[in-house]
Scaffold this motif. Sequence first.
Motif, PDB file in Angstrom:
ATOM      1  N   PRO A 181       0.795  -1.222   0.033  1.00  0.00           N
ATOM      2  CA  PRO A 181      -0.100   0.095  -0.075  1.00  0.00           C
ATOM      3  C   PRO A 181       0.789   1.323  -0.038  1.00  0.00           C
ATOM      4  N   ASP A 182       2.090   1.286   0.469  1.00  0.00           N
ATOM      5  CA  ASP A 182       2.766   2.395   0.484  1.00  0.00           C
ATOM      6  C   ASP A 182       3.844   2.677  -0.569  1.00  0.00           C
ATOM      7  N   GLU A 183       3.629   1.771  -1.700  1.00  0.00           N
ATOM      8  CA  GLU A 183       4.681   1.795  -3.065  1.00  0.00           C
ATOM      9  C   GLU A 183       3.461   2.002  -4.004  1.00  0.00           C
ATOM     10  N   LYS A 184       4.445   2.223  -5.119  1.00  0.00           N
ATOM     11  CA  LYS A 184       3.988   2.674  -6.439  1.00  0.00           C
ATOM     12  C   LYS A 184       3.202   1.581  -7.082  1.00  0.00           C
ATOM     13  N   VAL A 185       2.149   1.692  -8.042  1.00  0.00           N
ATOM     14  CA  VAL A 185       1.566   0.637  -8.561  1.00  0.00           C
ATOM     15  C   VAL A 185       2.304  -0.341  -9.315  1.00  0.00           C
ATOM     16  N   ASN A 186       3.426   0.016  -9.418  1.00  0.00           N
ATOM     17  CA  ASN A 186       4.327  -1.033 -10.513  1.00  0.00           C
ATOM     18  C   ASN A 186       5.229  -1.796  -9.620  1.00  0.00           C
ATOM     19  N   VAL A 187       4.944  -1.982  -8.273  1.00  0.00           N
ATOM     20  CA  VAL A 187       5.800  -3.049  -7.373  1.00  0.00           C
ATOM     21  C   VAL A 187       4.636  -3.828  -6.970  1.00  0.00           C
ATOM     22  N   LEU A 188       5.086  -5.002  -6.857  1.00  0.00           N
ATOM     23  CA  LEU A 188       4.485  -6.370  -6.457  1.00  0.00           C
ATOM     24  C   LEU A 188       5.195  -7.338  -5.383  1.00  0.00           C
ATOM     25  N   GLN A 189       4.656  -7.346  -4.400  1.00  0.00           N
ATOM     26  CA  GLN A 189       5.082  -8.150  -3.158  1.00  0.00           C
ATOM     27  C   GLN A 189       4.665  -9.769  -3.340  1.00  0.00           C
ATOM     28  N   VAL A 190       5.310 -10.774  -3.691  1.00  0.00           N
ATOM     29  CA  VAL A 190       5.037 -11.997  -3.406  1.00  0.00           C
ATOM     30  C   VAL A 190       4.824 -12.695  -2.222  1.00  0.00           C
ATOM     31  N   THR A 191       3.788 -12.983  -1.749  1.00  0.00           N
ATOM     32  CA  THR A 191       3.758 -13.469  -0.205  1.00  0.00           C
ATOM     33  C   THR A 191       3.672 -15.025  -0.132  1.00  0.00           C
ATOM     34  N   LEU A 192       3.494 -15.728  -1.055  1.00  0.00           N
ATOM     35  CA  LEU A 192       3.186 -17.192  -1.189  1.00  0.00           C
ATOM     36  C   LEU A 192       4.093 -17.726  -2.537  1.00  0.00           C
ATOM     37  N   PRO A 193       5.342 -18.013  -2.504  1.00  0.00           N
ATOM     38  CA  PRO A 193       6.029 -18.229  -3.818  1.00  0.00           C
ATOM     39  C   PRO A 193       5.829 -19.563  -4.245  1.00  0.00           C
ATOM     40  N   THR A 194       4.687 -20.080  -4.497  1.00  0.00           N
ATOM     41  CA  THR A 194       4.377 -21.272  -5.087  1.00  0.00           C
ATOM     42  C   THR A 194       4.143 -21.363  -6.592  1.00  0.00           C
ATOM     43  N   ASN A 195       3.872 -22.479  -7.130  1.00  0.00           N
ATOM     44  CA  ASN A 195       4.182 -22.594  -8.781  1.00  0.00           C
ATOM     45  C   ASN A 195       2.765 -22.334  -9.448  1.00  0.00           C
ATOM     46  N   PHE A 196       2.910 -21.496 -10.574  1.00  0.00           N
ATOM     47  CA  PHE A 196       1.599 -21.847 -11.681  1.00  0.00           C
ATOM     48  C   PHE A 196       1.528 -23.420 -12.115  1.00  0.00           C
TER      49      PHE A 196
END
Length: 358
Positions: free
Chosen positions: A167-182
């Motif tokens: 929420p405190d970052e620009k919209v081009n930032v993504l934080q992975v919280t659960l790094p499982t597989n597609f």
Amino acid sequence: MSKYNILILGASYGSLLASKILFGGHSIRLVCLPAEADLINSEGFRVRIPVRGRSEPVELDSRRLPGRVSAISAADVDPREFDIVGLAMQEPQYGSPGVRELLKAIAMSRVPCISIMNMPPLPYMRRIRGVNSELLKPAYTAPAVWDEFDPVTITLCSPDPQAIRPPDEKVNVLQVTLPTNFKVARFDGEKGNEVLRQLEQDIDDARLDTREGRIELPVKLRFYDSKFVPLAKWAMLMAGNYRCITEDGMRTAREAVYSDLEASRSIYDFVLDVCVSIGASRDELVSFEKYAAAAHDLSRPASAARALNNGAPNIERADKLVQLVAAQRGMSHPILEEIVTLVDRRLEANRKSKSAAA
């Protein structure tokens, strides 16, 4: 090896898969809102991924990866220019102005599409024998947008990795919280499968240069022959995500699962039974024990719960979809019925509130 032109609708969750594909040197176009497009075109995007054994996540900067990425609005896309399309928006967004028209153009182009949604698109459900897709339409916000698709051209990728926009970052930032597989199912047509197999290999081969040396990254793309493997996500959604929704608010997915572990197991196993009833085998689904272990790390409410809490008039209705599929097999479960009734009620309240405000 071929270098592909790839279109992805949705720059939030879509940037996670895009960050991995870029390691293969492919070109990616992200369809997003104008402000997001301007930011990505000027600064790229960044994806932060936790890596086992490291105290801090690694950051993938799209500008420093081998492939190329750019962003564009829906009105400016010609889908015929691409080898494959990723559908990474939430289901209600596909009926919105601009996106609806682009989706029709994609369908008419017959470019292979990989859907990265919790809701399998209707043409994907048409690939499952014994399921009447016409009876599933009430679960979709705008079912008509899928009418032009040939089921041969569309497949499903389970969005198992979890990620948020800080929420405190620009919209081009993504934080992975659960790094499982597609987990992606094969197309019925071979053209798209060739692309998926190469992307799977490219992502497997990817290594990131760090001060400590080259490291392997989590979040892989796994290709499966079975069309049922991505449907393993249904049980997780019903036991966790949709039970984050409460009568007057929301709770974390961990709380939803562990507040009543036996109830969670009951609804989870029921949904597995539904999947088996339409053709899945148990060994291609995920056991409750494995899901429950992962749920320890789900420390935020699911996106559906957050959207409801923020007043959304529509959310993805995977709960209703599972209910309707189960009903076709003569199956029901009281927890699932409670979930659907609660979501119906809260959506109706949001719509009334929005109408009154207008």
